[in-house]
Design a protein around this motif. Sequence first.
Motif, short mmCIF file in Angstrom:
data_model
loop_
_atom_site.label_atom_id
_atom_site.label_comp_id
_atom_site.label_asym_id
_atom_site.label_seq_id
_atom_site.Cartn_x
_atom_site.Cartn_y
_atom_site.Cartn_z
N PHE A 91 79.14 -62.50 -46.65
CA PHE A 91 79.92 -61.74 -47.95
C PHE A 91 79.19 -61.59 -49.11
O PHE A 91 78.43 -62.90 -49.48
CB PHE A 91 81.16 -62.20 -47.98
CG PHE A 91 82.16 -62.26 -46.75
CD1 PHE A 91 82.67 -60.78 -46.15
CD2 PHE A 91 82.37 -63.18 -46.04
CE1 PHE A 91 83.19 -60.76 -45.10
CE2 PHE A 91 83.07 -63.09 -44.85
CZ PHE A 91 83.54 -61.92 -44.51
N GLN A 92 79.18 -60.86 -50.06
CA GLN A 92 78.89 -61.23 -51.63
C GLN A 92 79.37 -62.18 -52.07
O GLN A 92 78.73 -62.84 -52.69
CB GLN A 92 79.17 -59.81 -52.41
CG GLN A 92 78.74 -59.66 -53.71
CD GLN A 92 78.86 -58.59 -54.50
OE1 GLN A 92 79.11 -57.38 -53.76
NE2 GLN A 92 79.00 -58.51 -55.79
N GLN A 93 80.89 -62.44 -52.00
CA GLN A 93 81.38 -63.64 -52.47
C GLN A 93 81.41 -64.51 -51.28
O GLN A 93 81.88 -64.44 -50.18
CB GLN A 93 82.90 -63.35 -52.79
CG GLN A 93 82.99 -62.29 -53.87
CD GLN A 93 82.42 -62.66 -55.25
OE1 GLN A 93 82.42 -64.12 -55.69
NE2 GLN A 93 81.82 -61.89 -56.01
N GLY B 81 73.31 -69.95 -56.79
CA GLY B 81 73.96 -68.53 -55.99
C GLY B 81 72.90 -68.40 -54.89
O GLY B 81 73.44 -67.99 -53.65
N GLY B 82 71.60 -68.37 -54.90
CA GLY B 82 70.76 -68.23 -53.98
C GLY B 82 70.82 -69.21 -52.68
O GLY B 82 70.88 -68.77 -51.53
N ALA C 248 75.37 -60.20 -55.41
CA ALA C 248 75.73 -60.94 -56.73
C ALA C 248 74.63 -61.71 -57.08
O ALA C 248 74.66 -62.91 -58.12
CB ALA C 248 76.96 -61.74 -56.54
N LEU C 249 73.25 -61.71 -56.63
CA LEU C 249 72.26 -62.58 -56.70
C LEU C 249 71.10 -61.89 -57.75
O LEU C 249 70.98 -60.74 -57.85
CB LEU C 249 71.68 -62.93 -55.47
CG LEU C 249 72.61 -63.44 -54.32
CD1 LEU C 249 71.89 -63.66 -53.20
CD2 LEU C 249 73.24 -64.89 -55.06
N ASN C 250 70.20 -62.93 -58.37
CA ASN C 250 69.18 -62.25 -58.93
C ASN C 250 68.07 -61.92 -58.10
O ASN C 250 68.24 -62.01 -56.80
CB ASN C 250 68.50 -63.52 -60.01
CG ASN C 250 67.90 -64.58 -59.38
OD1 ASN C 250 67.40 -64.71 -58.38
ND2 ASN C 250 68.32 -65.67 -60.15
N ASP D 59 71.46 -51.17 -52.22
CA ASP D 59 70.32 -51.51 -52.81
C ASP D 59 69.20 -51.33 -51.77
O ASP D 59 69.09 -51.36 -50.54
CB ASP D 59 70.48 -52.95 -52.90
CG ASP D 59 69.01 -53.39 -53.51
OD1 ASP D 59 68.57 -52.94 -54.49
OD2 ASP D 59 68.47 -54.29 -52.75
N MET D 60 68.39 -50.25 -52.25
CA MET D 60 67.22 -49.77 -51.44
C MET D 60 66.38 -50.77 -50.83
O MET D 60 65.72 -50.63 -49.94
CB MET D 60 66.71 -48.71 -52.08
CG MET D 60 65.39 -47.97 -51.41
SD MET D 60 64.66 -46.44 -52.29
CE MET D 60 63.51 -46.03 -51.06
#
Length: 252
Positions: free
Chosen positions: A93-95, A149-150, A176-178, A205-206
């Motif tokens: 998940f994103q979270q 986060g990564g 949620a990541l750079n 996101d493409m």
Amino acid sequence: MKEALIGTERLSKSFSNGGAMQHVLKNMDLTLYQGDFTVIMGASGAGKSTLLYALSGMDTPTLGKITCCGKEISGLSSDELAVFRKEHCGFVFQQIYLIDTMSVMDNVLAAGLLVSRDKKAVAARAKELFHAVGIPEETQRKFPTQISGGEAQRVGIVRALINSPEILFADEPTGALNSKAGLDVLDTLTKFHEEGLSVVMVTHDMRSARRGNRILYLKDGAVMGECELGHYKPDDKARHEKLRAFLAEMGW
């Protein structure tokens, strides 16, 4: 010919919103295939995450039939769905939802021991996966609050794969990541897909979408169109332009 992994018949999902019914998925007939990296795209509110949760047994449809990994899941109870997910599905998940009071390794072991009582085998599998995603032993001993986060998302992928699922569902895993951390996560997902893992990913996101070989575009709860990109190759300009043209046609 590809083998069907997930199929839906007249899949529908509705919610009551202030007394009015909101129809999020509408009579959807869909087949996803073994070994594909399927990407689900669409504008906000198109039903992307709702579809992902229905296909994976995390949510139940209002109407229709879902078959996943050879089993009809649309009629299962909550307890039966929980067992099905543990045995067949992995989720990213994103979270990331790691438990802060447990080490990175223990987060993964806890997920593995829900299915297997062989702690040695689960630990060996965890070490193998951590090595595959580039998480060293020193980091495995840390707590989630002590890693980036990564790194946490790559731990999330290890946790998702610890029980050797037939399919990995990912909902905006890089959202949620750079840029650098997101690229690492995409490379990790691509690596496992190339080793045979079936992946279904929702993204807006493409850059992320280019990793898929099949793109489904949702609009107003239905599949508006799809695009076949074939095998992923880095820096493939033709692939990029094909996806860009498809998304423009879809009004993205």
